[in-house]
Design a protein around this motif. Structure first.
Motif, mmCIF file in Angstrom:
data_model
loop_
_atom_site.group_PDB
_atom_site.id
_atom_site.type_symbol
_atom_site.label_atom_id
_atom_site.label_comp_id
_atom_site.label_asym_id
_atom_site.label_seq_id
_atom_site.Cartn_x
_atom_site.Cartn_y
_atom_site.Cartn_z
ATOM 1 N N PRO A 142 0.808 -1.359 0.037
ATOM 2 C CA PRO A 142 -0.018 0.001 0.169
ATOM 3 C C PRO A 142 0.754 1.124 0.001
ATOM 4 C CG PRO A 142 0.174 -1.041 2.115
ATOM 5 C CD PRO A 142 0.700 -2.010 1.250
ATOM 6 N N ASP A 143 0.351 2.487 -0.670
ATOM 7 C CA ASP A 143 0.928 3.553 -0.500
ATOM 8 C C ASP A 143 1.629 4.011 0.973
ATOM 9 O OD1 ASP A 143 0.376 3.631 -3.385
ATOM 10 O OD2 ASP A 143 -0.587 5.411 -3.161
ATOM 11 N N GLY A 144 2.590 4.360 1.137
ATOM 12 C CA GLY A 144 3.252 4.965 2.306
ATOM 13 C C GLY A 144 4.113 3.850 2.912
ATOM 14 N N ALA A 145 4.078 2.465 2.421
ATOM 15 C CA ALA A 145 4.994 1.523 3.045
ATOM 16 C C ALA A 145 6.579 1.703 2.560
ATOM 17 C CB ALA A 145 4.592 0.041 2.524
ATOM 18 N N MET A 146 7.202 1.292 3.500
ATOM 19 C CA MET A 146 8.648 1.543 3.207
ATOM 20 C C MET A 146 9.444 0.424 3.522
ATOM 21 S SD MET A 146 9.331 5.622 4.681
ATOM 22 C CE MET A 146 10.540 5.773 3.437
ATOM 23 N N VAL A 147 10.549 0.279 2.724
ATOM 24 C CA VAL A 147 11.334 -1.003 2.812
ATOM 25 C C VAL A 147 12.700 -0.681 2.574
ATOM 26 C CG1 VAL A 147 9.442 -2.373 1.549
ATOM 27 C CG2 VAL A 147 11.367 -1.211 0.182
ATOM 28 N N LEU A 148 13.398 -1.501 3.180
ATOM 29 C CA LEU A 148 15.236 -1.447 3.426
ATOM 30 C C LEU A 148 15.734 -2.546 2.553
ATOM 31 C CD1 LEU A 148 17.139 0.127 5.023
ATOM 32 C CD2 LEU A 148 17.046 -1.833 6.276
ATOM 33 N N GLU A 152 19.684 1.299 1.929
ATOM 34 C CA GLU A 152 18.943 2.611 1.247
ATOM 35 C C GLU A 152 17.477 1.923 1.583
ATOM 36 O OE1 GLU A 152 20.351 1.149 -2.516
ATOM 37 O OE2 GLU A 152 21.291 2.897 -2.957
ATOM 38 N N THR A 153 16.832 3.004 1.875
ATOM 39 C CA THR A 153 15.426 2.999 2.207
ATOM 40 C C THR A 153 14.398 3.673 0.998
ATOM 41 O OG1 THR A 153 16.014 3.291 4.385
ATOM 42 C CG2 THR A 153 13.787 3.890 3.920
ATOM 43 N N PHE A 154 13.264 2.987 0.843
ATOM 44 C CA PHE A 154 12.447 3.217 -0.225
ATOM 45 C C PHE A 154 11.072 3.414 0.220
ATOM 46 C CE2 PHE A 154 16.217 0.968 -1.947
ATOM 47 C CZ PHE A 154 16.353 1.621 -2.925
ATOM 48 N N LEU A 155 10.317 4.377 -0.490
ATOM 49 C CA LEU A 155 8.846 4.653 -0.123
ATOM 50 C C LEU A 155 7.945 3.976 -1.465
ATOM 51 C CD1 LEU A 155 6.376 6.065 1.258
ATOM 52 C CD2 LEU A 155 6.964 7.955 -0.330
ATOM 53 N N ILE A 156 7.247 3.313 -1.120
ATOM 54 C CA ILE A 156 6.200 2.739 -2.210
ATOM 55 C C ILE A 156 4.942 3.413 -2.443
ATOM 56 C CG2 ILE A 156 5.081 0.581 -3.155
ATOM 57 C CD1 ILE A 156 8.276 0.425 -2.629
ATOM 58 N N VAL A 157 4.735 4.068 -3.728
ATOM 59 C CA VAL A 157 3.689 4.657 -4.024
ATOM 60 C C VAL A 157 3.351 4.316 -5.250
ATOM 61 C CG1 VAL A 157 2.786 7.206 -4.337
ATOM 62 C CG2 VAL A 157 4.433 6.901 -2.864
ATOM 63 N N GLN A 158 1.952 3.817 -5.288
ATOM 64 C CA GLN A 158 1.331 3.344 -6.607
ATOM 65 C C GLN A 158 2.162 2.324 -7.140
ATOM 66 O OE1 GLN A 158 0.302 6.907 -8.783
ATOM 67 N NE2 GLN A 158 -1.481 7.465 -7.491
#
Length: 204
Positions: A142-148, A152-158
């Protein structure tokens, strides 16, 4: 010199001149005489995310023996670190979050303290940031989830991955490959149930 009060998605607290969209706290974790952090990084399981402006009140940062003012790039960053919306200055957002939490986690009438206890187990492992396996492919998060991935850290959007930095987001280069989930699973389920976090403008 900037104070050490900016929270990263991994929950670390760093010093940077960049400002964020939200403030918040984890209890009293600083020395007001020196405006420096103590060795501990929390004194309460209630890790909250607050408005930077509320009713015109002003607080000198780290000058009192009161809660330690921390800052976040945006709400997704705060969620990844293990914080939740404040029920005082962000009551409407907090109630929406609680409603989505209940729906996503299959519970009813949950109290803030109960959410805090669950989050405290999900965000920490042996005093360090707890990582979680992905419950679904990255593109389906879902939008707003973050992964590592590594450091490096990433935000997931659409379904897209945006790389996080203290200044904002930029498009990730290529596929991000093998990653671990930073956002606590219970918060992830609240996002999946419809809570829409406030994101930094660079996310769009």
């Amino acid at each position: 010199m900037p104070l050490q009060n900016r929270v990263t998605p991994t929950g670390d607290i760093i010093a940077t001149a960049h400002r964020g969209l939200f403030t918040g706290n984890r209890g009293i974790i600083h020395d007001p005489a020196t405006k420096t952090l103590l060795k501990r990084r929390w004194s309460s399981p209630a890790w909250i995310t607050c408005l930077c402006e509320f009713r015109g009140w002003r607080r000198p940062v780290m000058e009192r023996r009161s809660w330690t003012e921390l800052f976040f790039l945006d709400e997704a960053t705060a969620f990844a670190a293990g914080h939740r919306p404040c029920f005082f200055c962000r009551r409407d957002d907090a109630n929406r979050f609680r409603s989505c939490w209940e729906k996503g986690n299959g519970v009813a009438d949950i109290r803030a303290r109960e959410m805090d206890n669950i989050l405290h187990r999900e965000r920490l492992e042996g005093g360090r940031k707890r990582l979680h396996p992905l419950p679904m492919p990255v593109a389906q998060l879902p939008d707003g989830a973050m992964v590592l991935r590594g450091e490096e850290t990433f935000l997931i959007v659409q379904g897209r991955a945006l790389q996080w930095s203290v200044a904002g987001y930029r498009e990730a280069e290529g596929t991000i490959g093998d990653v671990m989930l930073l956002t606590p699973p219970s918060t992830l389920r609240a996002l999946g149930a419809g809570y829409r976090p406030i994101l930094h403008p660079t996310a769009s």
